[in-house]
Design an enzyme around this catalytic site. Sequence first.
Site, PDB file in Angstrom:
ATOM      1  N   ASP A  66       0.828  -1.206   0.000  1.00  0.00           N
ATOM      2  CA  ASP A  66       0.000   0.000   0.000  1.00  0.00           C
ATOM      3  C   ASP A  66       0.861   1.254   0.000  1.00  0.00           C
ATOM      4  O   ASP A  66       2.092   1.183   0.125  1.00  0.00           O
ATOM      5  CB  ASP A  66      -0.957   0.002   1.217  1.00  0.00           C
ATOM      6  CG  ASP A  66      -0.304  -0.600   2.474  1.00  0.00           C
ATOM      7  OD1 ASP A  66       0.925  -0.525   2.581  1.00  0.00           O
ATOM      8  OD2 ASP A  66      -1.019  -1.133   3.328  1.00  0.00           O
ATOM      9  N   ASN A 135      -7.563  -3.003  14.284  1.00  0.00           N
ATOM     10  CA  ASN A 135      -8.969  -3.141  13.879  1.00  0.00           C
ATOM     11  C   ASN A 135      -9.178  -4.312  12.915  1.00  0.00           C
ATOM     12  O   ASN A 135     -10.245  -4.452  12.326  1.00  0.00           O
ATOM     13  CB  ASN A 135      -9.478  -1.843  13.243  1.00  0.00           C
ATOM     14  CG  ASN A 135      -8.784  -1.507  11.926  1.00  0.00           C
ATOM     15  OD1 ASN A 135      -7.895  -2.237  11.483  1.00  0.00           O
ATOM     16  ND2 ASN A 135      -9.182  -0.423  11.298  1.00  0.00           N
ATOM     17  N   HIS A 137      -7.456  -4.891  10.053  1.00  0.00           N
ATOM     18  CA  HIS A 137      -7.149  -4.681   8.624  1.00  0.00           C
ATOM     19  C   HIS A 137      -5.874  -5.414   8.220  1.00  0.00           C
ATOM     20  O   HIS A 137      -4.991  -5.655   9.044  1.00  0.00           O
ATOM     21  CB  HIS A 137      -7.085  -3.183   8.271  1.00  0.00           C
ATOM     22  CG  HIS A 137      -5.896  -2.427   8.758  1.00  0.00           C
ATOM     23  ND1 HIS A 137      -5.937  -1.093   9.105  1.00  0.00           N
ATOM     24  CD2 HIS A 137      -4.598  -2.799   8.951  1.00  0.00           C
ATOM     25  CE1 HIS A 137      -4.732  -0.685   9.473  1.00  0.00           C
ATOM     26  NE2 HIS A 137      -3.902  -1.705   9.397  1.00  0.00           N
ATOM     27  N   GLU A 142      -9.716  -1.674   5.422  1.00  0.00           N
ATOM     28  CA  GLU A 142     -10.345  -1.414   6.716  1.00  0.00           C
ATOM     29  C   GLU A 142     -11.625  -2.254   6.852  1.00  0.00           C
ATOM     30  O   GLU A 142     -12.136  -2.783   5.854  1.00  0.00           O
ATOM     31  CB  GLU A 142     -10.682   0.087   6.820  1.00  0.00           C
ATOM     32  CG  GLU A 142      -9.497   1.031   6.622  1.00  0.00           C
ATOM     33  CD  GLU A 142      -8.505   1.048   7.792  1.00  0.00           C
ATOM     34  OE1 GLU A 142      -8.428   0.052   8.545  1.00  0.00           O
ATOM     35  OE2 GLU A 142      -7.792   2.051   7.940  1.00  0.00           O
TER      36      GLU A 142
HETATM   37  C1  F6R Z   1       1.452  -1.758   6.185  1.00  0.00           C
HETATM   38  C2  F6R Z   1       0.102  -2.295   6.222  1.00  0.00           C
HETATM   39  C3  F6R Z   1      -0.691  -2.387   7.488  1.00  0.00           C
HETATM   40  C4  F6R Z   1       0.136  -2.747   8.725  1.00  0.00           C
HETATM   41  C5  F6R Z   1      -0.752  -2.738   9.968  1.00  0.00           C
HETATM   42  C6  F6R Z   1       0.037  -3.025  11.229  1.00  0.00           C
HETATM   43  O1  F6R Z   1       1.976  -1.831   4.866  1.00  0.00           O
HETATM   44  O2  F6R Z   1      -0.381  -2.663   5.211  1.00  0.00           O
HETATM   45  O3  F6R Z   1      -1.709  -3.353   7.329  1.00  0.00           O
HETATM   46  O4  F6R Z   1       0.716  -4.007   8.545  1.00  0.00           O
HETATM   47  O5  F6R Z   1      -1.365  -1.494  10.093  1.00  0.00           O
HETATM   48  O6  F6R Z   1       0.918  -1.967  11.452  1.00  0.00           O
HETATM   49  P1  F6R Z   1       2.106  -2.126  12.508  1.00  0.00           P
HETATM   50  O7  F6R Z   1       2.909  -3.273  12.032  1.00  0.00           O
HETATM   51  O8  F6R Z   1       2.871  -0.833  12.438  1.00  0.00           O
HETATM   52  O9  F6R Z   1       1.469  -2.381  13.820  1.00  0.00           O
END
Ligand code: F6R
Length: 265
Positions: A66, A135, A137, A142
């Site tokens: 992303d 959450n 995702h 989301e």
């Molecule tokens: C990042 C992404 C997100 C993260 C998720 C967890 O490229 O796609 O899905 O993997 O938000 O974030 P962290 O690892 O910072 O807790």
Amino acid sequence: MQVILCDSAEHVGKRAADIVEDYVRAGSAVLGLATGGSPSSTYRELIRRHREESLGFSDVRAFTLDEYAGLAPDHEQSYHTTIRREFVDHVDLPLENLMTPQGDVSDLAAEAERYDAAIGAAGGVDVQILGIGANGHIGFNEPTSSLSSRTRVKTLAGTTRRDNARFFSDGEVPRLCLTQGLGTIREARTALLVAMGANKAEAVRAMVEGPVSAHCPASVLQLHRRAVVILDPDAASLLSLADYYREAQEMNDELGLSARSGGFD
Ligand code: F6R
């Protein structure tokens, strides 16, 4: 799902790196790269193996999950810059083999379509590294995201923007992003999700032991042919079948099976 319970973040990184290494050593691998804190120990371990165990990435191609809308690739907080800083610039993966959605184009929808097609043209992702949001995702899909969604423009949830404000010096997280869809992620040959910390425990429980539901987008991995979930003790703390996951893991270890060569779930 194959659930692997680990003692620490470092241990999570080693187990995840084992699976990635399998694909890289097989040659011409296509890696799917997540950003954020979760894969840090995996990238550290892959960098160490590159330096000390001659793990080579020169024929690897990589696609990030992303990107924030509005940020140029060279912006300090873009995921393009982040993945270079965290991983790519420390190994011999050629920069031209690193693909990220471009967040600063005028037609974001067209960029999303182009990116999705580029993944297909590369033959698809062999192993997709994933983190999970508090959450539920994955990528930036989301809650309520279509389980068949493709790479597209997405509005970030307020909770995600608050969680990620720590990475922005002014705390101002963009409101839109481009993200691979759940349908896109599902096409990766192996989905490899790493999670650490108590703030992920409820999302991990919903993903592994809850119903398949757009309310917890990561639960779509229950429909994946080869999804491997690697957890530290805090992230695994709400799982009710931990003993069973341990027994299955002991079996795999005894038989010397890796995820790529076909570990049992
Ligand atoms: C990042 C992404 C997100 C993260 C998720 C967890 O490229 O796609 O899905 O993997 O938000 O974030 P962290 O690892 O910072 O807790």
